[in-house]
Scaffold this motif. Structure first.
Motif, PDB file in Angstrom:
ATOM      1  N   SER A   1       0.782  -1.317   0.014  1.00 29.83           N
ATOM      2  CA  SER A   1      -0.028  -0.028   0.085  1.00 29.83           C
ATOM      3  C   SER A   1       0.956   1.148  -0.006  1.00 29.83           C
ATOM      4  CB  SER A   1      -0.972   0.171   1.103  1.00 29.83           C
ATOM      5  OG  SER A   1      -1.845   1.255   1.320  1.00 29.83           O
ATOM      6  N   ARG A   2       2.214   1.269   0.756  1.00 30.55           N
ATOM      7  CA  ARG A   2       2.965   2.144   0.929  1.00 30.55           C
ATOM      8  C   ARG A   2       3.731   2.632  -0.675  1.00 30.55           C
ATOM      9  NH1 ARG A   2       7.830   3.393   1.206  1.00 30.55           N
ATOM     10  NH2 ARG A   2       8.612   1.456   1.472  1.00 30.55           N
ATOM     11  N   LEU A   3       3.776   1.517  -0.895  1.00 29.83           N
ATOM     12  CA  LEU A   3       4.576   1.415  -2.449  1.00 29.83           C
ATOM     13  C   LEU A   3       3.579   2.232  -3.598  1.00 29.83           C
ATOM     14  CD1 LEU A   3       6.598  -1.776  -2.265  1.00 29.83           C
ATOM     15  CD2 LEU A   3       7.643   0.575  -2.346  1.00 29.83           C
ATOM     16  N   ALA A   4       2.420   1.828  -3.383  1.00 28.43           N
ATOM     17  CA  ALA A   4       1.425   2.117  -4.568  1.00 28.43           C
ATOM     18  C   ALA A   4       1.004   3.837  -4.404  1.00 28.43           C
ATOM     19  CB  ALA A   4       0.151   1.317  -4.249  1.00 28.43           C
ATOM     20  N   SER A   5       0.989   3.906  -2.871  1.00 35.51           N
ATOM     21  CA  SER A   5       0.650   5.473  -2.802  1.00 35.51           C
ATOM     22  C   SER A   5       1.888   6.233  -2.975  1.00 35.51           C
ATOM     23  CB  SER A   5       0.471   5.593  -1.281  1.00 35.51           C
ATOM     24  OG  SER A   5       1.444   5.605  -0.421  1.00 35.51           O
ATOM     25  N   GLN A   6       3.078   5.975  -3.214  1.00 39.41           N
ATOM     26  CA  GLN A   6       4.217   6.685  -3.755  1.00 39.41           C
ATOM     27  C   GLN A   6       4.328   6.662  -5.183  1.00 39.41           C
ATOM     28  OE1 GLN A   6       7.301   4.984  -1.604  1.00 39.41           O
ATOM     29  NE2 GLN A   6       7.286   6.053   0.329  1.00 39.41           N
ATOM     30  N   GLY A   7       3.474   5.770  -5.877  1.00 34.97           N
ATOM     31  CA  GLY A   7       3.505   5.804  -7.211  1.00 34.97           C
ATOM     32  C   GLY A   7       4.362   4.677  -7.819  1.00 34.97           C
ATOM     33  N   ARG A   8       4.784   3.829  -6.786  1.00 36.72           N
ATOM     34  CA  ARG A   8       5.780   2.914  -7.246  1.00 36.72           C
ATOM     35  C   ARG A   8       5.204   1.521  -7.390  1.00 36.72           C
ATOM     36  NH1 ARG A   8      10.182   2.848  -2.300  1.00 36.72           N
ATOM     37  NH2 ARG A   8      11.289   1.167  -3.679  1.00 36.72           N
ATOM     38  N   LEU A   9       4.165   1.548  -8.574  1.00 36.47           N
ATOM     39  CA  LEU A   9       3.357   0.385  -8.707  1.00 36.47           C
ATOM     40  C   LEU A   9       3.903  -0.783  -9.124  1.00 36.47           C
ATOM     41  CD1 LEU A   9       0.678   2.758 -10.777  1.00 36.47           C
ATOM     42  CD2 LEU A   9       0.656   2.151  -8.493  1.00 36.47           C
TER      43      LEU A   9
ATOM     44  N   ALA B   1       4.864  -2.386  -5.906  1.00 37.07           N
ATOM     45  CA  ALA B   1       3.930  -2.787  -5.264  1.00 37.07           C
ATOM     46  C   ALA B   1       3.435  -4.119  -5.924  1.00 37.07           C
ATOM     47  CB  ALA B   1       2.739  -1.746  -5.045  1.00 37.07           C
ATOM     48  N   ALA B   2       2.945  -4.111  -6.849  1.00 37.50           N
ATOM     49  CA  ALA B   2       2.585  -5.237  -7.755  1.00 37.50           C
ATOM     50  C   ALA B   2       3.370  -6.682  -7.484  1.00 37.50           C
ATOM     51  CB  ALA B   2       2.336  -5.050  -9.260  1.00 37.50           C
ATOM     52  N   GLN B   3       4.690  -6.357  -7.210  1.00 40.91           N
ATOM     53  CA  GLN B   3       5.704  -7.494  -7.361  1.00 40.91           C
ATOM     54  C   GLN B   3       5.382  -8.080  -5.847  1.00 40.91           C
ATOM     55  OE1 GLN B   3       9.841  -6.568  -7.851  1.00 40.91           O
ATOM     56  NE2 GLN B   3      10.444  -8.445  -7.417  1.00 40.91           N
TER      57      GLN B   3
ATOM     58  N   LEU C   1      -6.235  -3.352  -8.095  1.00 39.03           N
ATOM     59  CA  LEU C   1      -6.502  -1.901  -8.046  1.00 39.03           C
ATOM     60  C   LEU C   1      -4.865  -1.481  -8.346  1.00 39.03           C
ATOM     61  CD1 LEU C   1      -8.671  -1.397  -4.686  1.00 39.03           C
ATOM     62  CD2 LEU C   1      -9.280  -1.384  -7.352  1.00 39.03           C
ATOM     63  N   THR C   2      -3.988  -1.872  -8.194  1.00 37.92           N
ATOM     64  CA  THR C   2      -2.341  -1.504  -8.485  1.00 37.92           C
ATOM     65  C   THR C   2      -2.400  -1.583  -9.996  1.00 37.92           C
ATOM     66  OG1 THR C   2      -1.626  -2.195  -6.237  1.00 37.92           O
ATOM     67  CG2 THR C   2      -0.147  -1.741  -8.144  1.00 37.92           C
ATOM     68  N   ARG C   3      -2.788  -2.833 -10.814  1.00 38.41           N
ATOM     69  CA  ARG C   3      -2.828  -2.784 -12.028  1.00 38.41           C
ATOM     70  C   ARG C   3      -3.622  -2.040 -12.816  1.00 38.41           C
ATOM     71  NH1 ARG C   3      -2.206  -9.429 -12.112  1.00 38.41           N
ATOM     72  NH2 ARG C   3       0.199  -9.559 -11.943  1.00 38.41           N
ATOM     73  N   LEU C   4      -4.632  -1.663 -12.096  1.00 41.96           N
ATOM     74  CA  LEU C   4      -5.599  -0.732 -12.747  1.00 41.96           C
ATOM     75  C   LEU C   4      -4.961   0.916 -12.737  1.00 41.96           C
ATOM     76  CD1 LEU C   4      -9.293  -1.266 -11.467  1.00 41.96           C
ATOM     77  CD2 LEU C   4      -8.534  -1.350 -13.888  1.00 41.96           C
ATOM     78  N   MET C   5      -4.484   1.001 -11.751  1.00 41.74           N
ATOM     79  CA  MET C   5      -3.439   2.293 -11.728  1.00 41.74           C
ATOM     80  C   MET C   5      -2.551   2.399 -12.699  1.00 41.74           C
ATOM     81  SD  MET C   5      -3.451   2.726  -7.367  1.00 41.74           S
ATOM     82  CE  MET C   5      -2.317   3.839  -7.431  1.00 41.74           C
ATOM     83  N   ALA C   6      -1.973   1.300 -12.941  1.00 40.02           N
ATOM     84  CA  ALA C   6      -0.916   1.145 -13.974  1.00 40.02           C
ATOM     85  C   ALA C   6      -1.396   1.191 -15.449  1.00 40.02           C
ATOM     86  CB  ALA C   6       0.015   0.262 -13.484  1.00 40.02           C
ATOM     87  N   ALA C   7      -2.748   1.264 -15.558  1.00 35.03           N
ATOM     88  CA  ALA C   7      -3.177   0.992 -16.887  1.00 35.03           C
ATOM     89  C   ALA C   7      -2.972  -0.315 -17.539  1.00 35.03           C
ATOM     90  CB  ALA C   7      -3.023   2.073 -17.743  1.00 35.03           C
ATOM     91  N   GLN C   8      -2.893  -1.339 -16.793  1.00 36.24           N
ATOM     92  CA  GLN C   8      -2.735  -2.759 -17.176  1.00 36.24           C
ATOM     93  C   GLN C   8      -3.995  -3.359 -17.178  1.00 36.24           C
ATOM     94  OE1 GLN C   8       0.260  -4.069 -14.202  1.00 36.24           O
ATOM     95  NE2 GLN C   8       1.929  -3.212 -15.457  1.00 36.24           N
ATOM     96  N   TRP C   9      -5.019  -3.024 -17.865  1.00 34.32           N
ATOM     97  CA  TRP C   9      -6.551  -3.595 -17.913  1.00 34.32           C
ATOM     98  C   TRP C   9      -6.568  -5.040 -17.918  1.00 34.32           C
ATOM     99  CZ3 TRP C   9      -7.202   0.820 -16.407  1.00 34.32           C
ATOM    100  CH2 TRP C   9      -6.898   2.004 -17.115  1.00 34.32           C
ATOM    101  N   PRO C  10      -6.000  -5.893 -18.873  1.00 34.71           N
ATOM    102  CA  PRO C  10      -6.210  -7.211 -18.823  1.00 34.71           C
ATOM    103  C   PRO C  10      -5.675  -7.994 -17.406  1.00 34.71           C
ATOM    104  CG  PRO C  10      -5.180  -6.655 -20.972  1.00 34.71           C
ATOM    105  CD  PRO C  10      -5.069  -5.455 -20.055  1.00 34.71           C
ATOM    106  N   ASP C  11      -4.431  -7.419 -16.813  1.00 29.99           N
ATOM    107  CA  ASP C  11      -4.017  -8.109 -15.952  1.00 29.99           C
ATOM    108  C   ASP C  11      -4.905  -7.529 -14.622  1.00 29.99           C
ATOM    109  OD1 ASP C  11      -1.961  -9.341 -16.834  1.00 29.99           O
ATOM    110  OD2 ASP C  11      -0.611  -7.449 -16.894  1.00 29.99           O
ATOM    111  N   ALA C  12      -5.488  -6.119 -14.526  1.00 31.58           N
ATOM    112  CA  ALA C  12      -6.330  -5.824 -13.467  1.00 31.58           C
ATOM    113  C   ALA C  12      -7.634  -6.685 -13.411  1.00 31.58           C
ATOM    114  CB  ALA C  12      -6.537  -4.543 -13.827  1.00 31.58           C
ATOM    115  N   THR C  13      -8.017  -7.049 -14.690  1.00 32.22           N
ATOM    116  CA  THR C  13      -9.073  -7.763 -14.798  1.00 32.22           C
ATOM    117  C   THR C  13      -8.998  -9.268 -14.232  1.00 32.22           C
ATOM    118  OG1 THR C  13      -9.884  -6.555 -16.684  1.00 32.22           O
ATOM    119  CG2 THR C  13     -11.075  -8.810 -16.203  1.00 32.22           C
TER     120      THR C  13
END
Length: 64
Positions: free
Chosen positions: A14-22, A25-27, A48-60
Motif C-alpha cells: 500500500s505504501r509503495l502504491a501510494s508513492q507511485g511505485r506501482l 507494489a505489484a511485485q 487496483l494496483t494494475r488498474l492504476m498502472a493501466a494494465q487492464w487485462p492483468d487488472a481484470t
C-alpha cells in the motif's frame, strides 16, 4: 506466511502504491499471493494496483 508478516506485506504494498511505485507494489503482492493464494484483500490490492498502472487485462484477471 504468518498473519503479522502478511499484514506487513500488504501495508508495504500500500505504501509503495501510494508513492507511485506501482511495479514494486505489484511485485510484492504477487510474492505474497504465492504463499497466500486465498488472500482476497491482496488480490483486490493487486487488481487496483494494475488498474492504476493501466494494465487492464492483468487488472481484470486479479479482480475476477
Amino acid at each position: 506466511m504468518n498473519k503479522p508478516a502478511s499484514a506487513a506485506a500488504l501495508q508495504e504494498a500500500s505504501r509503495l502504491a501510494s508513492q507511485g511505485r506501482l511495479p514494486q507494489a505489484a511485485q510484492l503482492l504477487r510474492q505474497h499471493l504465492q504463499t497466500q493464494p486465498g488472500d482476497a484483500l491482496a488480490w483486490q490490492m493487486l487488481g487496483l494496483t494494475r488498474l492504476m498502472a493501466a494494465q487492464w487485462p492483468d487488472a481484470t484477471s486479479a479482480l475476477e
